[in-house]
Design a protein around this motif. Structure first.
Motif, short mmCIF file in Angstrom:
data_model
loop_
_atom_site.label_atom_id
_atom_site.label_comp_id
_atom_site.label_asym_id
_atom_site.label_seq_id
_atom_site.Cartn_x
_atom_site.Cartn_y
_atom_site.Cartn_z
N SER A 27 0.84 -1.20 0.00
CA SER A 27 0.00 0.00 0.00
C SER A 27 0.87 1.24 0.00
O SER A 27 0.72 2.13 0.81
N GLU A 28 1.80 1.30 -0.93
CA GLU A 28 2.77 2.40 -0.91
C GLU A 28 2.75 3.27 -2.15
O GLU A 28 3.41 4.29 -2.19
N VAL A 49 -7.72 -3.82 -1.26
CA VAL A 49 -7.36 -5.22 -1.04
C VAL A 49 -5.86 -5.33 -0.79
O VAL A 49 -5.06 -4.74 -1.53
N ILE A 50 -5.51 -6.10 0.24
CA ILE A 50 -4.09 -6.33 0.54
C ILE A 50 -3.93 -7.71 1.17
O ILE A 50 -4.82 -8.20 1.86
N ASP A 51 -2.81 -8.30 0.90
CA ASP A 51 -2.47 -9.61 1.45
C ASP A 51 -2.16 -9.46 2.95
O ASP A 51 -1.45 -8.54 3.35
N LYS A 52 -2.68 -10.36 3.74
CA LYS A 52 -2.47 -10.32 5.20
C LYS A 52 -1.00 -10.47 5.57
O LYS A 52 -0.56 -10.01 6.62
N ASN A 53 -0.21 -11.10 4.71
CA ASN A 53 1.22 -11.30 4.98
C ASN A 53 2.09 -10.13 4.52
O ASN A 53 3.30 -10.16 4.67
N SER A 54 1.47 -9.12 3.97
CA SER A 54 2.21 -7.95 3.50
C SER A 54 2.76 -7.15 4.68
O SER A 54 2.14 -7.06 5.74
N GLN A 55 3.93 -6.56 4.48
CA GLN A 55 4.51 -5.70 5.52
C GLN A 55 3.64 -4.47 5.77
O GLN A 55 3.62 -3.94 6.88
N ASP A 56 2.92 -4.01 4.76
CA ASP A 56 2.08 -2.82 4.89
C ASP A 56 0.75 -3.11 5.57
O ASP A 56 0.07 -2.19 6.02
N ILE A 60 -2.42 -0.61 7.94
CA ILE A 60 -3.74 -0.20 7.44
C ILE A 60 -4.87 -1.14 7.86
O ILE A 60 -6.02 -0.91 7.52
N LYS A 61 -4.56 -2.17 8.63
CA LYS A 61 -5.55 -3.20 8.95
C LYS A 61 -6.74 -2.69 9.74
O LYS A 61 -7.81 -3.30 9.72
N ASN A 65 -12.51 -0.62 5.57
CA ASN A 65 -12.65 -0.95 4.15
C ASN A 65 -11.41 -1.58 3.56
O ASN A 65 -11.29 -1.69 2.34
N VAL A 66 -10.49 -1.98 4.39
CA VAL A 66 -9.33 -2.76 3.94
C VAL A 66 -9.73 -4.22 4.00
O VAL A 66 -10.18 -4.72 5.03
N ILE A 67 -9.59 -4.91 2.87
CA ILE A 67 -10.04 -6.29 2.73
C ILE A 67 -8.83 -7.21 2.60
O ILE A 67 -7.92 -6.93 1.81
N VAL A 68 -8.85 -8.29 3.35
CA VAL A 68 -7.76 -9.26 3.29
C VAL A 68 -7.92 -10.12 2.04
O VAL A 68 -8.99 -10.67 1.78
#
Length: 144
Positions: A27-28, A49-56, A60-61, A65-68
């Motif tokens: 998310s950069e 949408v972002i992967d749960k394993n992402s450093q970012d 933002i979790k 409205n952030v979806i895994v």
């Protein structure tokens, strides 16, 4: 779920927009900044949408409205979305060579906004373009 999503896009009053960056792994870039501006909209519902394993992800979790990536809600929104807004192709939301025909169909049936980034305008792509996209020598200015 796919068929319900198609029905939902027809009867829903507010359009749904899904934002993501490369492989939904960060998310950069400018996509997240645009999402931040759009989520206040009264006309659309906006999700990132972002992967749960992402450093970012940890940063933002807490945004509702952030979806895994790969969650039930992720698939539900993909089938219900009106627009994909990203700096990568819609296929980058999932496993690239996925055999999920409903996912592929959903991503191809929806509108897509590609957010250009980088310095592509400085690269000579002339040799890569098909003949029908090339300007005759010396005539490019007349098309601008």
């Amino acid at each position: 779920m796919y068929e319900l999503g198609k029905l939902g896009t027809k009867i829903r009053k507010k359009k749904i927009n899904i934002f993501y960056e490369k492989f939904a792994s960060k998310s950069e870039e400018g996509v997240y900044d645009l999402y931040e501006k759009c989520k206040a909209s009264k006309k659309t519902k906006n999700y990132f949408v972002i992967d749960k394993n992402s450093q970012d992800y940890k940063n933002i979790k807490n945004d509702k409205n952030v979806i895994v990536k790969f969650s039930f809600k992720y698939y539900w929104l993909i089938y219900n979305t009106s627009w994909f807004i990203a700096s990568e192709a819609p296929s980058h939301l999932n496993i690239l060579r996925s055999n999920n025909k409903y996912f592929r169909k959903a991503t191809y049936d929806k509108e897509f906004v590609f957010l250009q980034h980088g310095i592509i305008y400085m690269k000579n792509l002339g040799m890569l373009l098909p003949d029908c996209w090339r300007f005759p020598a010396g005539e490019a200015e007349s098309y601008l």
